[in-house]
Scaffold this motif. Sequence first.
Motif, short mmCIF file in Angstrom:
data_model
loop_
_atom_site.label_atom_id
_atom_site.label_comp_id
_atom_site.label_asym_id
_atom_site.label_seq_id
_atom_site.Cartn_x
_atom_site.Cartn_y
_atom_site.Cartn_z
N TYR A 101 14.20 16.23 -5.46
CA TYR A 101 14.75 17.59 -5.29
C TYR A 101 14.00 18.57 -6.18
O TYR A 101 13.57 19.64 -5.73
N THR A 102 13.84 18.22 -7.44
CA THR A 102 13.15 19.10 -8.38
C THR A 102 11.68 19.25 -8.01
O THR A 102 11.12 20.36 -8.07
N TYR A 103 11.04 18.15 -7.62
CA TYR A 103 9.63 18.21 -7.27
C TYR A 103 9.41 19.09 -6.04
O TYR A 103 8.44 19.86 -5.97
N ALA A 104 10.31 18.99 -5.07
CA ALA A 104 10.20 19.81 -3.86
C ALA A 104 10.44 21.28 -4.18
O ALA A 104 9.80 22.17 -3.61
N TYR A 105 11.38 21.55 -5.09
CA TYR A 105 11.69 22.93 -5.47
C TYR A 105 10.45 23.60 -6.07
O TYR A 105 10.16 24.77 -5.81
N ALA A 106 9.71 22.84 -6.87
CA ALA A 106 8.55 23.41 -7.54
C ALA A 106 7.34 23.51 -6.62
O ALA A 106 6.50 24.40 -6.80
N SER A 107 7.24 22.64 -5.63
CA SER A 107 6.03 22.61 -4.81
C SER A 107 6.19 23.21 -3.42
O SER A 107 5.24 23.79 -2.88
N VAL A 111 0.84 -1.20 0.00
CA VAL A 111 0.00 0.00 0.00
C VAL A 111 0.87 1.25 0.00
O VAL A 111 0.64 2.20 -0.77
N ALA A 112 1.91 1.26 0.85
CA ALA A 112 2.80 2.42 0.92
C ALA A 112 3.52 2.64 -0.41
O ALA A 112 3.62 3.78 -0.89
N CYS A 113 4.01 1.56 -1.01
CA CYS A 113 4.71 1.67 -2.30
C CYS A 113 3.75 2.13 -3.40
O CYS A 113 4.14 2.90 -4.28
N GLY A 114 2.51 1.65 -3.34
CA GLY A 114 1.53 2.05 -4.35
C GLY A 114 1.23 3.53 -4.28
O GLY A 114 1.18 4.22 -5.31
N LEU A 115 1.04 4.06 -3.07
CA LEU A 115 0.79 5.49 -2.91
C LEU A 115 1.99 6.31 -3.35
O LEU A 115 1.85 7.36 -4.00
N SER A 116 3.18 5.84 -2.99
CA SER A 116 4.40 6.54 -3.41
C SER A 116 4.54 6.53 -4.92
O SER A 116 4.93 7.54 -5.53
N ALA A 117 4.22 5.40 -5.55
CA ALA A 117 4.32 5.31 -7.01
C ALA A 117 3.36 6.27 -7.70
O ALA A 117 3.70 6.91 -8.70
N LEU A 118 2.15 6.40 -7.15
CA LEU A 118 1.18 7.33 -7.73
C LEU A 118 1.68 8.78 -7.63
O LEU A 118 1.53 9.57 -8.57
N ALA A 166 4.49 9.22 -10.13
CA ALA A 166 3.96 9.24 -11.49
C ALA A 166 3.37 10.60 -11.82
O ALA A 166 3.55 11.13 -12.93
N GLN A 167 2.66 11.18 -10.85
CA GLN A 167 2.07 12.51 -11.06
C GLN A 167 3.16 13.56 -11.22
O GLN A 167 3.11 14.40 -12.13
N PHE A 168 4.16 13.52 -10.35
CA PHE A 168 5.25 14.49 -10.43
C PHE A 168 6.03 14.34 -11.74
O PHE A 168 6.36 15.33 -12.41
N ALA A 169 6.35 13.10 -12.09
CA ALA A 169 7.17 12.86 -13.29
C ALA A 169 6.45 13.29 -14.56
O ALA A 169 7.09 13.76 -15.51
N SER A 170 5.14 13.12 -14.60
CA SER A 170 4.40 13.53 -15.79
C SER A 170 4.23 15.05 -15.85
O SER A 170 4.14 15.63 -16.93
N THR A 171 4.22 15.68 -14.68
CA THR A 171 4.08 17.14 -14.63
C THR A 171 5.41 17.84 -14.87
O THR A 171 5.47 18.86 -15.57
N ILE A 172 6.48 17.28 -14.30
CA ILE A 172 7.82 17.87 -14.44
C ILE A 172 8.76 16.80 -15.00
O ILE A 172 9.51 16.16 -14.25
N PRO A 173 8.72 16.55 -16.30
CA PRO A 173 9.51 15.46 -16.89
C PRO A 173 10.99 15.81 -17.10
O PRO A 173 11.49 15.85 -18.24
N VAL A 174 11.69 16.09 -16.01
CA VAL A 174 13.11 16.41 -16.10
C VAL A 174 13.84 15.64 -15.00
O VAL A 174 13.22 15.02 -14.13
#
Length: 276
Positions: free
Chosen positions: A101-107, A78-85, A88-96
């Motif tokens: 680190y990058t996701y935290a910088y933006a959010s 369950v924990a891995c599934g939530l983390s994967a989701l 997946a959301q971050f990677a599709s929004t910020i595909p770099v």
Amino acid sequence: MDIMSFKSRIIQKKSITMILTDSDRCRDGIQLKKSLTARDLTGLGIAAIVGAGIFSTIGNAAYHGGPAVSVLFLFTAVACGLSALCYAQFASTIPVSGSAYTYAYASMGEIAAWIIGWDLIMEYAVGNIAVAISWSDYFTAMLTGVGIHFPEYFSMDYLTAKAGYDAAEVLLRNGTQFFALKQDLRESWLAWQSAPALTHRLRLIVDIPAIAIILLVTRLVYIGMKETKKIANLMVIIKLAVLIAFIGIGTFYIHPENWHPFAPNGISGVLKGVSG
């Protein structure tokens, strides 16, 4: 710089547009080349999901959780599934590149990204050390199985040997027989006793297999991702083959009478396997 400007600076966020623009720019004429295919990324994902912990910590988890360790897999799934989701959301929004680190910088802002960046560095460093030590134990056990004895003081780190030796000495002085000690204490005692003495209090104790595997993996990573991915994919295949073989063979040795008590240490024992 006053306090308000400093505060606004450390919590400032980087827009997704700016992150994508910076990623497309060529820094000093050098730009990373994309060399991973969808199959390679899938392999890396499987390697991350089915981590080395399945080999290095499952014994400790089963010891504390008993048969209820099977429930532990549900918790972690369950924990891995939530983390994967989330990823997946971050990677599709910020595909770099940049991961958390990058996701935290933006959010969350610069200070949060800075903290997470250093957390990742320490996580990878400490995590790799733990896996290397576990691999060393398996490797030396395999050598022992084929009749090759590897000295204890060359298959254990200094602090573990010293702490184990001190604990064993206390028990021995209190009348405990040597072979009544736990195996790890016996190994630590033997490592300290048999290790070459550099000074009166300093012994030559070093985990050579662990250091060797770290240097080997570092060398493979240094060569380059294009070359390393072939070995990484091969290791994923071997890992999955070992797990499938273990499950397949293990089904013939299931004894339901061993499932009682199901959770000898209660829910705390099951959850202790997560931290282990």
